[in-house]
Design an enzyme around this catalytic site. Structure first.
Site, PDB file in Angstrom:
ATOM      1  N   ASP A 140     -38.384  75.181  -0.756  1.00 34.80           N
ATOM      2  CA  ASP A 140     -38.113  75.934   0.464  1.00 34.80           C
ATOM      3  C   ASP A 140     -36.793  75.484   1.063  1.00 34.80           C
ATOM      4  O   ASP A 140     -36.649  74.334   1.486  1.00 34.80           O
ATOM      5  CB  ASP A 140     -39.263  75.735   1.455  1.00 34.80           C
ATOM      6  CG  ASP A 140     -39.198  76.741   2.597  1.00 34.80           C
ATOM      7  OD1 ASP A 140     -38.626  77.822   2.401  1.00 34.80           O
ATOM      8  OD2 ASP A 140     -39.724  76.436   3.678  1.00 34.80           O
ATOM      9  N   HIS A 147     -31.463  80.387  12.532  1.00 35.38           N
ATOM     10  CA  HIS A 147     -32.777  79.727  12.595  1.00 35.38           C
ATOM     11  C   HIS A 147     -32.599  78.221  12.801  1.00 35.38           C
ATOM     12  O   HIS A 147     -33.281  77.611  13.635  1.00 35.38           O
ATOM     13  CB  HIS A 147     -33.560  79.982  11.302  1.00 35.38           C
ATOM     14  CG  HIS A 147     -34.827  79.180  11.199  1.00 35.38           C
ATOM     15  ND1 HIS A 147     -35.919  79.417  12.000  1.00 35.38           N
ATOM     16  CD2 HIS A 147     -35.168  78.135  10.393  1.00 35.38           C
ATOM     17  CE1 HIS A 147     -36.889  78.561  11.692  1.00 35.38           C
ATOM     18  NE2 HIS A 147     -36.458  77.765  10.734  1.00 35.38           N
ATOM     19  N   GLU A 210     -43.134  82.514   8.779  1.00 34.19           N
ATOM     20  CA  GLU A 210     -41.682  82.463   8.576  1.00 34.19           C
ATOM     21  C   GLU A 210     -41.331  83.564   7.585  1.00 34.19           C
ATOM     22  O   GLU A 210     -41.838  83.575   6.454  1.00 34.19           O
ATOM     23  CB  GLU A 210     -41.242  81.094   8.035  1.00 34.19           C
ATOM     24  CG  GLU A 210     -41.334  79.992   9.087  1.00 34.19           C
ATOM     25  CD  GLU A 210     -40.670  78.692   8.657  1.00 34.19           C
ATOM     26  OE1 GLU A 210     -40.605  78.417   7.441  1.00 34.19           O
ATOM     27  OE2 GLU A 210     -40.222  77.937   9.551  1.00 34.19           O
ATOM     28  N   GLU A 212     -39.232  85.073   4.927  1.00 31.80           N
ATOM     29  CA  GLU A 212     -38.271  84.546   3.955  1.00 31.80           C
ATOM     30  C   GLU A 212     -38.197  85.480   2.749  1.00 31.80           C
ATOM     31  O   GLU A 212     -39.047  86.352   2.571  1.00 31.80           O
ATOM     32  CB  GLU A 212     -38.701  83.150   3.470  1.00 31.80           C
ATOM     33  CG  GLU A 212     -38.997  82.181   4.617  1.00 31.80           C
ATOM     34  CD  GLU A 212     -39.051  80.718   4.177  1.00 31.80           C
ATOM     35  OE1 GLU A 212     -38.694  80.424   3.026  1.00 31.80           O
ATOM     36  OE2 GLU A 212     -39.459  79.884   5.014  1.00 31.80           O
ATOM     37  N   ASP A 244     -43.799  81.897   4.628  1.00 34.37           N
ATOM     38  CA  ASP A 244     -44.001  80.443   4.582  1.00 34.37           C
ATOM     39  C   ASP A 244     -44.759  80.020   5.847  1.00 34.37           C
ATOM     40  O   ASP A 244     -44.180  79.490   6.783  1.00 34.37           O
ATOM     41  CB  ASP A 244     -42.624  79.759   4.502  1.00 34.37           C
ATOM     42  CG  ASP A 244     -42.746  78.265   4.313  1.00 34.37           C
ATOM     43  OD1 ASP A 244     -43.640  77.831   3.575  1.00 34.37           O
ATOM     44  OD2 ASP A 244     -41.932  77.527   4.903  1.00 34.37           O
ATOM     45  N   ARG A 248     -47.069  74.615  13.370  1.00 31.65           N
ATOM     46  CA  ARG A 248     -45.989  73.957  14.119  1.00 31.65           C
ATOM     47  C   ARG A 248     -46.414  72.661  14.800  1.00 31.65           C
ATOM     48  O   ARG A 248     -45.604  71.735  14.930  1.00 31.65           O
ATOM     49  CB  ARG A 248     -45.428  74.905  15.178  1.00 31.65           C
ATOM     50  CG  ARG A 248     -44.851  76.195  14.642  1.00 31.65           C
ATOM     51  CD  ARG A 248     -43.634  75.947  13.776  1.00 31.65           C
ATOM     52  NE  ARG A 248     -43.046  77.215  13.332  1.00 31.65           N
ATOM     53  CZ  ARG A 248     -42.140  77.302  12.369  1.00 31.65           C
ATOM     54  NH1 ARG A 248     -41.724  76.224  11.738  1.00 31.65           N
ATOM     55  NH2 ARG A 248     -41.648  78.472  12.025  1.00 31.65           N
ATOM     56  N   GLN A 251     -46.642  70.152  12.068  1.00 32.59           N
ATOM     57  CA  GLN A 251     -45.271  69.893  11.601  1.00 32.59           C
ATOM     58  C   GLN A 251     -44.525  68.951  12.542  1.00 32.59           C
ATOM     59  O   GLN A 251     -43.878  67.993  12.108  1.00 32.59           O
ATOM     60  CB  GLN A 251     -44.517  71.229  11.479  1.00 32.59           C
ATOM     61  CG  GLN A 251     -43.082  71.094  10.961  1.00 32.59           C
ATOM     62  CD  GLN A 251     -42.370  72.438  10.844  1.00 32.59           C
ATOM     63  OE1 GLN A 251     -42.913  73.490  11.196  1.00 32.59           O
ATOM     64  NE2 GLN A 251     -41.145  72.410  10.344  1.00 32.59           N
ATOM     65  N   LYS A 264     -46.935  72.940   5.915  1.00 35.39           N
ATOM     66  CA  LYS A 264     -46.368  74.032   5.111  1.00 35.39           C
ATOM     67  C   LYS A 264     -47.191  74.325   3.856  1.00 35.39           C
ATOM     68  O   LYS A 264     -47.138  75.434   3.333  1.00 35.39           O
ATOM     69  CB  LYS A 264     -44.949  73.662   4.665  1.00 35.39           C
ATOM     70  CG  LYS A 264     -43.997  73.385   5.809  1.00 35.39           C
ATOM     71  CD  LYS A 264     -43.567  74.662   6.470  1.00 35.39           C
ATOM     72  CE  LYS A 264     -42.457  74.403   7.460  1.00 35.39           C
ATOM     73  NZ  LYS A 264     -41.861  75.647   7.959  1.00 35.39           N
ATOM     74  N   THR A 268     -48.895  79.947   1.147  1.00 32.78           N
ATOM     75  CA  THR A 268     -47.658  80.718   1.197  1.00 32.78           C
ATOM     76  C   THR A 268     -47.981  82.066   0.585  1.00 32.78           C
ATOM     77  O   THR A 268     -48.568  82.116  -0.496  1.00 32.78           O
ATOM     78  CB  THR A 268     -46.543  80.037   0.384  1.00 32.78           C
ATOM     79  OG1 THR A 268     -46.331  78.724   0.916  1.00 32.78           O
ATOM     80  CG2 THR A 268     -45.243  80.814   0.429  1.00 32.78           C
ATOM     81  N   GLU A 385     -39.254  80.846  17.268  1.00 31.26           N
ATOM     82  CA  GLU A 385     -38.012  81.361  17.845  1.00 31.26           C
ATOM     83  C   GLU A 385     -38.315  82.469  18.857  1.00 31.26           C
ATOM     84  O   GLU A 385     -37.749  82.498  19.950  1.00 31.26           O
ATOM     85  CB  GLU A 385     -37.097  81.926  16.761  1.00 31.26           C
ATOM     86  CG  GLU A 385     -36.475  80.886  15.842  1.00 31.26           C
ATOM     87  CD  GLU A 385     -35.575  81.541  14.812  1.00 31.26           C
ATOM     88  OE1 GLU A 385     -34.581  82.179  15.206  1.00 31.26           O
ATOM     89  OE2 GLU A 385     -35.865  81.422  13.611  1.00 31.26           O
TER      90      GLU A 385
END
Ligand code: CA
Length: 446
Positions: A140, A147, A210, A212, A244, A248, A251, A264, A268, A385
């Site tokens: 990743d 970002h 996320e 991606e 992904d 949070r 994390q 993570k 996925t 975000e």
């Protein structure tokens, strides 16, 4: 722009009518590869055309292919596309040319092919898509400067961009075994996090997506043998959408100093269709234009060809629906609209950097771009975000709001490439619903 051929011809139509409606993700100019099941048949390779799947095993059985295209179809007709990825893009290109010819409306043998349609084509509605490849490794990256800047403000408000970001595509080794195909529900993870000053263990409270793009590696390289930037495109088999999922709270507590781990690897989700490098050629754009004052890429990450056409122009969107919205019949809400051209580093640079120490990439490995956020508010491509690091609520139709994902929420990604003078192609869907966290083994029921 990379060299195009007759498979990109915008005037080409298919005798599979649903491929010509102008809205399908899968017109004859796309022809992505995937692995499907239907009925009692085993998992096998197929090509998306309109709302149907061209069954590679059936095409082989009907003896419709020769040469490299036949070799390619044989490699892709089993339960994973890895054998085709390993052959090199010449074979996938031959397959694409042959299928484009077989499926085109003005094929002189159209009547014969249409008479065989029931054996060659499987309706998508009757198929179950599988993972397209056995994914041996999932790396990743984090190559959107927008970002990185927004994410970095929390810990480094005065200097959110790490000093290495403009010199190398930052990445970590993530988890391959939990890469799953679109449609499979995602269980909210249990984990350890900081709650005020207390350290607690339990269901994640700050579950995020996320948005991606995943790059599927082609033949790969031997250990100890780097890949030059101008050879990197030969190592890119194709692309998928990739979610992904990110816990949070877990994390934030676990990631210093070695990086994310359980936050993570929970799961996925990827889209089932691999959009080949060939199909995306008309949508190549120059590499990211660096602002004045930014360093040029070091020579090993720089070439004239990559600077001219190493970027991709793919529109990406995220739609969110809650259980309440679905019960009320409300349409999913669009929460993000962004584009891969915002990425500071491009796919060839990721491949070259990854192998620059001699690390061996292998067929079916996935290199993900990291969250594809752009400069504008609507292009923020994850909730951390969109919610200003937990400070604001995202309004949804029907009066609900979200800061992070709740059980029953469904997140759907879509991707579409368009350019004047070419037929627009899409990625199909990458979606999953959040299921509640599993009860802890042996725990007393309340
Ligand atoms: Ca990520």
């Amino acid at each position: 722009m990379p060299k195009l051929d007759e498979t990109h011809d915008p005037s080409r139509h298919s005798w599979v009518k649903s491929a010509n409606d102008g809205t399908t993700d899968f017109p004859i100019q796309n022809l992505p590869l995937g692995v499907f099941r239907n009925g009692a048949g085993g998992a096998r390779g197929g090509v998306a055309i309109g709302d149907h799947i061209l069954d590679l095993a059936a095409v082989l059985k009907a003896n419709l292919l020769t040469g490299d295209a036949k070799v390619a179809a044989e490699a892709a007709s089993g339960p994973t596309l890895n054998p085709l990825m390993a052959l090199g893009n010449r074979y996938a290109s031959a397959l694409r040319r042959e299928f484009s010819n077989l499926l085109r409306a003005d094929n002189s043998e159209r009547a014969k092919l249409e008479a065989m349609a029931d054996t060659l084509l499987v309706p998508m509605a009757k198929a179950q898509m599988q993972l397209p490849a056995a994914v041996g490794a999932f790396t990743d990256f984090m190559v959107s400067i927008y970002h990185t800047e927004r994410a970095g403000r929390a810990s480094r408000p005065d200097n959110p961009i790490p000093p290495n970001f403009k010199y190398l595509p930052i990445a970590y080794n993530s988890r391959a075994s939990s890469v799953r195909v679109s449609g499979e529900p995602v269980k909210r993870p249990n984990g350890q996090f900081k709650n005020g000053e207390a350290i607690e263990f339990g269901p994640c409270r700050w579950l995020d997506f996320e948005l991606e793009v995943g790059v599927f590696v082609g033949p790969g390289n031997a250990l100890g043998t780097p890949i030059a930037i101008d050879q990197a495109p030969d190592q890119i088999f194709g692309y998928c959408l990739l979610n992904d999922w990110s816990a949070r709270d877990i994390q934030r507590w676990e990631m210093m100093p070695l990086g994310p781990f359980l936050s993570k690897s929970l799961s996925t989700t990827i889209s089932p269709w691999v959009i080949t490098a060939d199909a995306l050629k008309p949508f190549a754009v120059p590499a990211f234009k660096r602002p004045a004052g930014d360093p040029a890429p070091l020579p090993y990450l720089y070439s004239a060809a990559d600077q001219a056409e190493g970027g991709l122009d793919i529109d990406l969107e995220v739609h969110l629906s809650t259980a309440k919205m679905r019960a009320a019949g409300a349409a999913p809400a669009r929460v993000t609209a962004t584009n891969t051209k915002h990425l500071y580093w491009n796919p060839a640079q990721l491949v070259t950097h990854h192998a620059s120490n001699g690390c061996n990439l292998q067929p079916g490995d996935i290199l993900a771009t990291g969250t594809v956020s752009g400069p504008t508010d609507e292009s923020r491509a994850c909730l951390i975000e969109l919610n200003d690091r937990g400070a604001t609520k995202i309004p949804l139709p029907g009066g609900e709001t979200r800061t992070f994902l709740e059980d029953g929420d469904e997140v759907a990604f879509s991707g579409r490439a368009a350019r004047d003078g070419y037929v627009s192609i899409g990625f199909g869907e990458c979606s999953a619903r959040i299921d509640p966290a599993p009860a802890w083994p042996g725990a007393q029921k309340g």
